[in-house]
Design an enzyme around this catalytic site. Structure first.
Site, PDB file in Angstrom:
ATOM      1  N   HIS A 263      -4.885   4.672   4.519  1.00  0.00           N
ATOM      2  CA  HIS A 263      -5.311   5.727   3.587  1.00  0.00           C
ATOM      3  C   HIS A 263      -4.603   7.020   4.002  1.00  0.00           C
ATOM      4  CE1 HIS A 263      -7.762   7.927   0.866  1.00  0.00           C
ATOM      5  NE2 HIS A 263      -8.940   7.873   1.451  1.00  0.00           N
ATOM      6  N   HIS A 302       0.270   0.970  -3.793  1.00  0.00           N
ATOM      7  CA  HIS A 302      -0.990   1.635  -4.126  1.00  0.00           C
ATOM      8  C   HIS A 302      -1.878   0.648  -4.871  1.00  0.00           C
ATOM      9  CE1 HIS A 302      -3.796   4.653  -5.566  1.00  0.00           C
ATOM     10  NE2 HIS A 302      -3.343   5.387  -4.573  1.00  0.00           N
ATOM     11  N   ASP A 358       2.255   9.689   0.164  1.00  0.00           N
ATOM     12  CA  ASP A 358       2.506   9.895   1.593  1.00  0.00           C
ATOM     13  C   ASP A 358       3.952   9.681   2.007  1.00  0.00           C
ATOM     14  OD1 ASP A 358      -0.064  10.612   2.409  1.00  0.00           O
ATOM     15  OD2 ASP A 358      -0.717   8.534   2.264  1.00  0.00           O
TER      16      ASP A 358
HETATM   17  N1  CMC Z   1       4.863  -2.843   2.384  1.00  0.00           N
HETATM   18  C1  CMC Z   1       5.107  -4.159   2.215  1.00  0.00           C
HETATM   19  N2  CMC Z   1       4.361  -4.975   1.453  1.00  0.00           N
HETATM   20  C2  CMC Z   1       3.305  -4.427   0.846  1.00  0.00           C
HETATM   21  C3  CMC Z   1       2.975  -3.071   0.972  1.00  0.00           C
HETATM   22  C4  CMC Z   1       3.810  -2.264   1.783  1.00  0.00           C
HETATM   23  N3  CMC Z   1       3.555  -0.958   1.945  1.00  0.00           N
HETATM   24  N4  CMC Z   1       1.860  -2.798   0.249  1.00  0.00           N
HETATM   25  C5  CMC Z   1       1.504  -3.966  -0.312  1.00  0.00           C
HETATM   26  N5  CMC Z   1       2.370  -4.947   0.045  1.00  0.00           N
HETATM   27  C6  CMC Z   1       2.373  -6.331  -0.404  1.00  0.00           C
HETATM   28  C7  CMC Z   1       1.288  -7.121   0.310  1.00  0.00           C
HETATM   29  O1  CMC Z   1       1.775  -7.710   1.487  1.00  0.00           O
HETATM   30  C8  CMC Z   1       0.911  -8.136  -0.759  1.00  0.00           C
HETATM   31  O2  CMC Z   1       1.925  -9.128  -0.771  1.00  0.00           O
HETATM   32  P1  CMC Z   1       1.528 -10.696  -1.002  1.00  0.00           P
HETATM   33  O3  CMC Z   1       0.982 -10.723  -2.417  1.00  0.00           O
HETATM   34  O4  CMC Z   1       2.776 -11.440  -0.799  1.00  0.00           O
HETATM   35  O5  CMC Z   1       0.458 -10.999   0.025  1.00  0.00           O
HETATM   36  C9  CMC Z   1       1.050  -7.361  -2.058  1.00  0.00           C
HETATM   37  O6  CMC Z   1       2.022  -6.332  -1.781  1.00  0.00           O
HETATM   38  C10 CMC Z   1      -0.256  -6.706  -2.513  1.00  0.00           C
HETATM   39  O7  CMC Z   1      -0.745  -5.896  -1.447  1.00  0.00           O
HETATM   40  P2  CMC Z   1      -2.269  -5.607  -1.130  1.00  0.00           P
HETATM   41  O8  CMC Z   1      -2.419  -5.391   0.331  1.00  0.00           O
HETATM   42  O9  CMC Z   1      -3.124  -6.634  -1.798  1.00  0.00           O
HETATM   43  O10 CMC Z   1      -2.486  -4.243  -1.900  1.00  0.00           O
HETATM   44  P3  CMC Z   1      -3.742  -3.320  -1.777  1.00  0.00           P
HETATM   45  O11 CMC Z   1      -3.971  -2.772  -3.121  1.00  0.00           O
HETATM   46  O12 CMC Z   1      -4.874  -4.034  -1.122  1.00  0.00           O
HETATM   47  O13 CMC Z   1      -3.263  -2.180  -0.756  1.00  0.00           O
HETATM   48  C11 CMC Z   1      -2.310  -0.241   0.109  1.00  0.00           C
HETATM   49  C12 CMC Z   1      -2.868  -0.928  -1.131  1.00  0.00           C
HETATM   50  C13 CMC Z   1      -1.993   1.225  -0.227  1.00  0.00           C
HETATM   51  C14 CMC Z   1      -3.357  -0.255   1.239  1.00  0.00           C
HETATM   52  C15 CMC Z   1      -1.025  -0.981   0.569  1.00  0.00           C
HETATM   53  O14 CMC Z   1      -0.057  -0.925  -0.448  1.00  0.00           O
HETATM   54  C16 CMC Z   1      -0.472  -0.442   1.879  1.00  0.00           C
HETATM   55  O15 CMC Z   1      -0.904  -0.865   2.960  1.00  0.00           O
HETATM   56  N6  CMC Z   1       0.509   0.527   1.804  1.00  0.00           N
HETATM   57  C17 CMC Z   1       1.014   1.146   3.003  1.00  0.00           C
HETATM   58  C18 CMC Z   1       0.050   2.215   3.469  1.00  0.00           C
HETATM   59  C19 CMC Z   1       0.110   3.443   2.598  1.00  0.00           C
HETATM   60  O16 CMC Z   1       1.189   3.948   2.258  1.00  0.00           O
HETATM   61  N7  CMC Z   1      -1.080   3.981   2.236  1.00  0.00           N
HETATM   62  C20 CMC Z   1      -1.203   5.203   1.458  1.00  0.00           C
HETATM   63  C21 CMC Z   1      -1.819   4.964   0.123  1.00  0.00           C
HETATM   64  S1  CMC Z   1      -1.649   6.378  -0.994  1.00  0.00           S
HETATM   65  C22 CMC Z   1      -2.534   7.646  -0.226  1.00  0.00           C
HETATM   66  C23 CMC Z   1      -4.003   7.418  -0.267  1.00  0.00           C
HETATM   67  O17 CMC Z   1      -4.590   7.513  -1.357  1.00  0.00           O
HETATM   68  O18 CMC Z   1      -4.571   7.199   0.795  1.00  0.00           O
END
Ligand code: CMC
Length: 423
Positions: A263, A302, A358
């Site tokens: 986050h 996201h 971010d």
């Molecule tokens: N790098 C590589 N792969 C990713 C990433 C990433 N940053 N984000 C998602 N994926 C992949 C993930 O591995 C999954 O692949 P598969 O379907 O093969 O298993 C697919 O994309 C869907 O990901 P998810 O984890 O189900 O997505 P989510 O909606 O649960 O998570 C998130 C959202 C923001 C936590 C995630 O994208 C992430 O960890 N991003 C990096 C951390 C980040 O930049 N966070 C800031 C968010 S914006 C500011 C805020 O509001 O806090």
């Protein structure tokens, strides 16, 4: 075609028709037919916590609006404090209201001397500034015991003003302590962003001064981070607030939720990632590591935005304005190359992963000379107004206490075994 959904219980053949309102269906209607069947939605991916009139977010179209106003317009034309007023009150202030609001916030920026001298100084020299900020905010409830009367709108308003005004002072105090510099008191003649920069960076000069482009860039970053509907920390604020805890405890818990690298902690993680990649030439190898699942590309992806994050676009422009004044951040080239490679790669395209807020914010913070440990703190300062707008909205509607169900998958009943009989 009717805007409704019909659900049939195949065990009994009974049906219920549930109207779709504001894009959702009400669980009370569902419960009228299926009282003891719970939705399993661990990360609330498909659950709306309730109605809110504060921020509209349409992920597929990259739309973000505060009280109806597009983020692009407020970022260009408004100020952070005006945005905070808008989020909290529902309307933009007129001139008299605006001036009164600025005056009120400006005159609540000081904190009790005990707080600086005893509380902040009690931390270990190497304490993380987010840890200090979270506990400092929680500690404020001990200074304002009347805050627990959360159903009194006037008392609520007073704490809202205090929190928006004092969080930057506490954040700056945490920073100054962490680098061993004396605390700098607020300068009430400065605007919100410049005053914060003064409390952080002033050393011996009688009055802090910075280029207007620098304080404006920080103010834009504050606007972009002010609210974002039901993100992890805001939902935390609503859940804790639903128990009628005081607002300092509510904001401290939201701040704790923000701290995590998925986050608000992502901006710090982005910089660590860019440093680890080190050179432009290592970008392709790093992307391969991400694709093999060894690590994540921080600052990408996201839960809601699946085309682009409109805040990331605005931040990129703000970054250019800052780099023009203070020089280009050497990590920028690595970030630009990462973005270019990722946006052309099928792994990221197929998962609809784009830069989020971010990805570039950390580069600006670093160019402004903030250490990485302050990045999430810089997110928490403006998000305080968003958390409080949601907290206030929740209490105005006097909603019920948050209390989800679970699907129990543990042992069925079994009898207690005394220590001597456990083998
Ligand atoms: N790098 C590589 N792969 C990713 C990433 C990433 N940053 N984000 C998602 N994926 C992949 C993930 O591995 C999954 O692949 P598969 O379907 O093969 O298993 C697919 O994309 C869907 O990901 P998810 O984890 O189900 O997505 P989510 O909606 O649960 O998570 C998130 C959202 C923001 C936590 C995630 O994208 C992430 O960890 N991003 C990096 C951390 C980040 O930049 N966070 C800031 C968010 S914006 C500011 C805020 O509001 O806090």
């Amino acid at each position: 075609m009717t805007d409704s959904i019909t659900i049939t219980d195949n065990r009994t053949g009974e049906s219920v028709e549930i109207p779709i309102r504001h894009g959702g269906v009400n669980s009370t209607d569902w419960a009228s037919l299926l009282g003891n069947i719970w939705f399993a939605d661990e990360a609330f991916s498909h659950t709306a916590v309730g109605e809110s009139a504060i921020t509209e977010l349409v992920g597929d179209e990259g739309i973000l609006r505060y009280r109806g106003y597009p983020i692009e317009q407020v970022a260009e034309r408004s100020t952070y404090l005006e945005v905070a007023y808008l989020l909290l009150n529902g309307e933009l202030p007129n001139e008299a209201e605006y001036n009164a609001w600025i005056d009120e916030i400006t005159h609540h920026t000081y904190i009790h001397e005990n707080f600086l001298k005893r509380f902040i100084e009690a931390f270990r020299y190497d304490a993380h500034t987010m840890g200090m900020l979270i506990s400092s905010i929680a500690a404020l409830s001990a200074f304002y015991p009347e805050a627990k009367h959360v159903l009194d709108p006037e008392i609520r308003r007073k704490q809202i003003v205090r929190l928006i005004a004092k969080v930057p002072t506490m954040a700056a105090a945490a920073y100054r302590f962490s680098v061993g510099l004396p605390f700098v008191y607020p300068d009430n003649q400065l605007d919100f962003a410049t005053n914060f920069l003064s409390m952080i960076f002033r050393i011996a000069q009688p009055k802090y001064e910075c280029h207007p482009a620098v304080s404006r860039a920080l103010d834009i970053l504050f606007i972009l981070h002010a609210d974002h509907s039901q993100n992890c920390s805001t939902t935390t604020a609503r859940v804790v607030g639903s128990s009628h805890a005081d607002p300092y405890s509510v904001v401290a818990s939201a701040c704790a939720a923000l701290y995590g690298p998925r986050h608000g902690g992502a901006n710090e993680a982005v910089l660590e990632m860019l440093r680890r990649i080190g050179t432009y030439e290592n970008v392709n190898d790093f992307i391969s590591e991400v694709k093999s699942g060894k690590t994540r590309l921080m600052g990408f992806g996201h839960r809601v935005y699946k085309n682009y994050d409109p805040r990331a676009k605005i931040i990129k422009e703000a970054a250019d304005a800052v780099f023009e004044q203070v020089g280009k951040n050497p990590l920028l080239d690595i970030a630009l190359k990462l973005e270019e490679v990722a946006l052309a790669d099928d792994y990221f395209i197929s998962r609809r992963l784009y830069p989020n807020v971010d990805f570039y914010s950390g580069l600006i913070y670093q160019a402004l000379n903030f250490p990485t440990t302050m990045f999430t703190v810089l997110f928490a300062i403006p998000r305080t107004s968003g958390w409080l707008a949601h907290w206030n909205e929740l209490l105005e509607r006097d909603s019920r206490i948050a209390r989800p169900r679970q699907l129990y998958v543990g042992h069925p009943k079994r009898d207690y075994v005394p220590l001597s009989g456990r083998g």
